[in-house]
Design a protein around this motif. Structure first.
Motif, PDB file in Angstrom:
ATOM      1  N   ASP A   1      -8.216   3.127   2.072  1.00 22.77           N
ATOM      2  CA  ASP A   1      -7.645   4.384   1.580  1.00 22.77           C
ATOM      3  C   ASP A   1      -6.172   4.511   1.950  1.00 22.77           C
ATOM      4  O   ASP A   1      -5.384   5.101   1.208  1.00 22.77           O
ATOM      5  N   ILE A   2      -5.804   3.989   3.127  1.00 20.86           N
ATOM      6  CA  ILE A   2      -4.402   4.043   3.545  1.00 20.86           C
ATOM      7  C   ILE A   2      -3.549   3.122   2.682  1.00 20.86           C
ATOM      8  O   ILE A   2      -2.455   3.491   2.225  1.00 20.86           O
ATOM      9  N   LEU A   3      -4.037   1.920   2.415  1.00 21.68           N
ATOM     10  CA  LEU A   3      -3.289   0.954   1.621  1.00 21.68           C
ATOM     11  C   LEU A   3      -3.329   1.276   0.135  1.00 21.68           C
ATOM     12  O   LEU A   3      -2.411   0.907  -0.612  1.00 21.68           O
ATOM     13  N   MET A   4      -4.386   1.950  -0.315  1.00 22.07           N
ATOM     14  CA  MET A   4      -4.533   2.344  -1.716  1.00 22.07           C
ATOM     15  C   MET A   4      -4.790   3.849  -1.754  1.00 22.07           C
ATOM     16  O   MET A   4      -5.942   4.287  -1.876  1.00 22.07           O
ATOM     17  N   PRO A   5      -3.755   4.669  -1.632  1.00 19.23           N
ATOM     18  CA  PRO A   5      -3.962   6.122  -1.520  1.00 19.23           C
ATOM     19  C   PRO A   5      -4.703   6.737  -2.694  1.00 19.23           C
ATOM     20  O   PRO A   5      -5.282   7.820  -2.556  1.00 19.23           O
ATOM     21  N   GLU A   6      -4.712   6.065  -3.834  1.00 18.74           N
ATOM     22  CA  GLU A   6      -5.455   6.615  -4.972  1.00 18.74           C
ATOM     23  C   GLU A   6      -6.954   6.630  -4.730  1.00 18.74           C
ATOM     24  O   GLU A   6      -7.694   7.317  -5.440  1.00 18.74           O
TER      25      GLU A   6
ATOM     26  N   GLN B   1       9.426  -2.377   1.882  1.00 19.91           N
ATOM     27  CA  GLN B   1       9.870  -1.733   0.654  1.00 19.91           C
ATOM     28  C   GLN B   1       9.170  -0.406   0.399  1.00 19.91           C
ATOM     29  O   GLN B   1       9.197   0.112  -0.706  1.00 19.91           O
ATOM     30  N   THR B   2       8.532   0.137   1.441  1.00 22.80           N
ATOM     31  CA  THR B   2       7.733   1.335   1.243  1.00 22.80           C
ATOM     32  C   THR B   2       8.563   2.475   0.682  1.00 22.80           C
ATOM     33  O   THR B   2       8.087   3.292  -0.113  1.00 22.80           O
ATOM     34  N   HIS B   3       9.838   2.565   1.083  1.00 24.88           N
ATOM     35  CA  HIS B   3      10.648   3.704   0.662  1.00 24.88           C
ATOM     36  C   HIS B   3      10.935   3.688  -0.837  1.00 24.88           C
ATOM     37  O   HIS B   3      11.421   4.671  -1.378  1.00 24.88           O
ATOM     38  N   HIS B   4      10.649   2.573  -1.539  1.00 22.79           N
ATOM     39  CA  HIS B   4      10.848   2.528  -2.976  1.00 22.79           C
ATOM     40  C   HIS B   4       9.641   3.066  -3.734  1.00 22.79           C
ATOM     41  O   HIS B   4       9.708   3.239  -4.949  1.00 22.79           O
ATOM     42  N   GLU B   5       8.540   3.304  -3.027  1.00 21.56           N
ATOM     43  CA  GLU B   5       7.347   3.818  -3.689  1.00 21.56           C
ATOM     44  C   GLU B   5       7.552   5.273  -4.095  1.00 21.56           C
ATOM     45  O   GLU B   5       8.290   6.015  -3.447  1.00 21.56           O
ATOM     46  N   PRO B   6       6.903   5.740  -5.163  1.00 25.02           N
ATOM     47  CA  PRO B   6       7.039   7.147  -5.569  1.00 25.02           C
ATOM     48  C   PRO B   6       6.475   8.069  -4.504  1.00 25.02           C
ATOM     49  O   PRO B   6       5.495   7.760  -3.856  1.00 25.02           O
ATOM     50  N   ARG B   7       7.114   9.232  -4.335  1.00 23.32           N
ATOM     51  CA  ARG B   7       6.704  10.196  -3.316  1.00 23.32           C
ATOM     52  C   ARG B   7       5.565  11.102  -3.795  1.00 23.32           C
ATOM     53  O   ARG B   7       4.963  11.793  -3.002  1.00 23.32           O
ATOM     54  N   HIS B   8       5.349  11.157  -5.121  1.00 19.20           N
ATOM     55  CA  HIS B   8       4.335  12.086  -5.618  1.00 19.20           C
ATOM     56  C   HIS B   8       2.931  11.610  -5.292  1.00 19.20           C
ATOM     57  O   HIS B   8       2.720  10.464  -4.922  1.00 19.20           O
ATOM     58  N   ALA B   9       1.976  12.509  -5.462  1.00 23.10           N
ATOM     59  CA  ALA B   9       0.580  12.137  -5.214  1.00 23.10           C
ATOM     60  C   ALA B   9       0.173  11.081  -6.218  1.00 23.10           C
ATOM     61  O   ALA B   9       0.508  11.155  -7.397  1.00 23.10           O
ATOM     62  N   VAL B  10      -0.545  10.093  -5.731  1.00 20.91           N
ATOM     63  CA  VAL B  10      -0.910   8.969  -6.584  1.00 20.91           C
ATOM     64  C   VAL B  10      -1.860   9.404  -7.682  1.00 20.91           C
ATOM     65  O   VAL B  10      -2.645  10.339  -7.536  1.00 20.91           O
TER      66      VAL B  10
ATOM     67  N   PRO C   1       2.089   2.475   1.834  1.00 20.87           N
ATOM     68  CA  PRO C   1       2.842   3.031   0.706  1.00 20.87           C
ATOM     69  C   PRO C   1       3.063   4.535   0.817  1.00 20.87           C
ATOM     70  O   PRO C   1       4.058   5.044   0.323  1.00 20.87           O
ATOM     71  N   ARG C   2       2.133   5.238   1.433  1.00 22.74           N
ATOM     72  CA  ARG C   2       2.327   6.645   1.782  1.00 22.74           C
ATOM     73  C   ARG C   2       1.953   6.812   3.240  1.00 22.74           C
ATOM     74  O   ARG C   2       1.100   6.096   3.757  1.00 22.74           O
ATOM     75  N   ARG C   3       2.602   7.765   3.881  1.00 25.08           N
ATOM     76  CA  ARG C   3       2.311   7.990   5.295  1.00 25.08           C
ATOM     77  C   ARG C   3       0.836   8.331   5.452  1.00 25.08           C
ATOM     78  O   ARG C   3       0.327   9.238   4.801  1.00 25.08           O
ATOM     79  N   PRO C   4       0.079   7.587   6.297  1.00 23.27           N
ATOM     80  CA  PRO C   4      -1.350   7.872   6.473  1.00 23.27           C
ATOM     81  C   PRO C   4      -1.583   9.293   6.968  1.00 23.27           C
ATOM     82  O   PRO C   4      -0.715   9.899   7.611  1.00 23.27           O
ATOM     83  N   ARG C   5      -2.736   9.795   6.665  1.00 22.34           N
ATOM     84  CA  ARG C   5      -3.115  11.116   7.178  1.00 22.34           C
ATOM     85  C   ARG C   5      -3.444  11.017   8.666  1.00 22.34           C
ATOM     86  O   ARG C   5      -3.966   9.999   9.145  1.00 22.34           O
TER      87      ARG C   5
END
Length: 493
Positions: free
Chosen positions: A436-441, A469-478, A335-339
């Motif tokens: 953590d990668i799959l659930m960035p929160e 569908q990752t690009h539909h996820e919000p870009r802000h910090a979770v 959902p967000r690019r991994p670190r």
């Protein structure tokens, strides 16, 4: 809107229950009115001093061997868990006789030094610092001390680089400095040289200096093979972010620096023309031909089933390829690019888990990456406990097998349990990082609005290629419970 201070250090004693409990030993958690950075004893300097102190304690742990265990008694060095390759290879690899690595043949079965070129140079420099007169035992002791002094510098560099990679999380360097497996294994072999160069390379990448980072990764690969694996995660991350120029500069720096170190030793010329020097190639042929050995999942399977697993090379390669493919898909689907640090830890852990051998000092490869990927004391200490148990298990097993009919030590079944603990501990930490990668929160680094503080040009870069569908996820910090929602360091009222 009010700005969130991007330069304010994260205080682990206010975010981490284990760190808060441990801080009671030195007066309790740091207060909110503490003036950080106003004293000469800054976090980075504290971490460097702690790392040096722990390294010194690790040297003290080797004292029973220094005083005789390396030289007298068949299993004394195993019973005291203080074995080191360093003194044994001083004479065993020709340094005591002034032989030149990769050029001069060695007496015995191992005709050439089986280490990469930069590690061989490190070993050679330490031999120059060793007195050449006197009994061989005294010279081997001095050789170990010379190497230990140089490796202590590497340990301090590693701790400082980890402390500075995440600008607002310097205290995460204490995970490295206080890691018990780090102190126990630091002087077994020469792995700290490659680990230090890798840590410095990751620091420079985090400062958006890809060419310099690539140079250091190339030098690290000239000291040990595993650092080249970091170019894989960078490839997929730069693919997702579209930062191809930075990746190209990193690869160019790595290739050039590796060639600069290796070419003078690799290429030989004689009457028949140019060819690859046999001494240089020894490391690679030895790694390929080496049978399954201590600590690996393949040894565990072989001992339990009685199957020699002669095709372990093929199995390990296939698993590594499949694992790297899975990590690439994880990176592109997340959902967000991994670190960067998360993927670096996972790919090196994958290599360790599938490799034909797991020497106790290989844990040094993972410790700095684990501190950056999952800076949470509870998870880190669970993993470290498993590694310490494996450290004790392998020496007690060697004491058992080396005692003849006495069999004093850990029997094969006990050693198999130690291998299983090492594998399970590493898999546990991998699972937490994947979560953590799959659930960035759940990622403690991102909870304050940071994106990828070790990512350099990747940090806060938008995605240009994703799967699903990752690009539909919000870009802000979770968002996580109990904290404001943050978009790149700006609090939303």
């Amino acid at each position: 809107m009010t700005s969130l201070r991007q330069d304010e250090p994260v205080r682990p004693t206010r975010r981490d229950e284990v760190a808060a409990a441990g801080s009671e030993l030195i007066g309790g958690p740091i207060g909110r009115r503490a003036l950080l950075g106003t004293h000469w004893l800054t976090p980075v300097r504290v971490i460097a001093l702690v790392a040096i102190g722990m390294f010194a304690l690790g040297m003290v742990q080797k004292l029973p061997c220094y005083n005789g265990g390396w030289f007298f008694g068949a299993t004394s060095q195993y019973v005291h868990a203080c074995y080191s390759d360093i003194p044994h290879l001083y004479s065993g690899r020709g340094f005591a006789d002034g032989l030149i690595p990769y050029f001069d043949k060695l007496p015995g079965d191992m005709q050439y030094l089986e280490y990469p070129v930069l590690t061989g140079l490190f070993m050679e420099v330490a031999s120059w610092l060793t007195p050449h007169g006197g009994p061989i035992q005294d010279r081997e002791q001095m050789y170990w001390l010379a190497n230990s002094g140089m490796l202590m510098v590497c340990a301090a560099v590693i701790a400082v680089c980890v402390a500075r990679t995440h600008r607002r999380r310097p205290w995460d360097g204490l995970l490295v400095a206080l890691a018990p497996a780090f102190a126990l294994t630091a002087t077994i072999n020469w792995d700290l040289l490659a680990v230090a160069l890798t840590a410095a390379g990751m620091l420079l990448w985090s400062r958006s200096r890809p060419l310099a980072a690539g140079v250091l990764i190339g030098l690290a690969t000239a000291a040990k093979l595993y650092p080249v694996l970091l170019l894989g995660p960078l490839l997929v991350l730069c693919w997702r972010a579209g930062t191809w120029r930075a990746y190209g500069r990193a690869v160019l720096g790595a290739v050039v620096s590796w060639l600069v170190v290796n070419l003078p030793v690799m290429i030989a010329h004689d009457a028949s023309g140019f060819h690859i020097r046999e001494g240089w190639a020894k490391f690679y042929t030895f790694s390929q031909e080496r049978p399954i050995d201590f600590g690996s999942v393949w040894l565990l399977i072989s001992q339990r089933t009685g199957n020699p697993l002669e095709d372990a090379n093929l199995y390990a390669s296939l698993l590594m390829i499949l694992g790297c493919g899975a990590l690439a898909l994880l990176t592109l689907y997340a959902p967000r690019r991994p670190r960067f640090a998360q993927l670096a830890f996972l790919v090196v852990a994958l290599f360790i888990l599938t490799n034909k051998v797991y020497s106790p000092q290989y844990v040094l490869w993972l410790i700095p990456l684990a501190a950056l990927a999952r800076p949470r004391w509870r998870d880190f200490l669970i993993w470290q406990a498993c590694e310490v148990m494996y450290f004790l298990g392998i020496w007690l097993y060697l004491a058992y097998t080396g005692n003849g009919d006495k069999h004093q030590g850990l029997p094969p079944e006990g050693y198999q349990l130690a291998i299983a603990l090492h594998l399970l501990g590493t898999l546990y930490l991998c699972a937490v990082v994947v979560r953590d990668i799959l659930m960035p929160e759940r990622d403690v680094v991102r909870r304050d609005g940071d994106d990828d503080p070790s990512g350099g040009v990747l940090d806060r870069s938008p995605d240009v290629f994703v799967l699903g569908q990752t690009h539909h996820e919000p870009r802000h910090a979770v968002h996580f419970e109990g904290a404001p929602r943050v978009r790149w360091g700006v609090v939303q009222d």
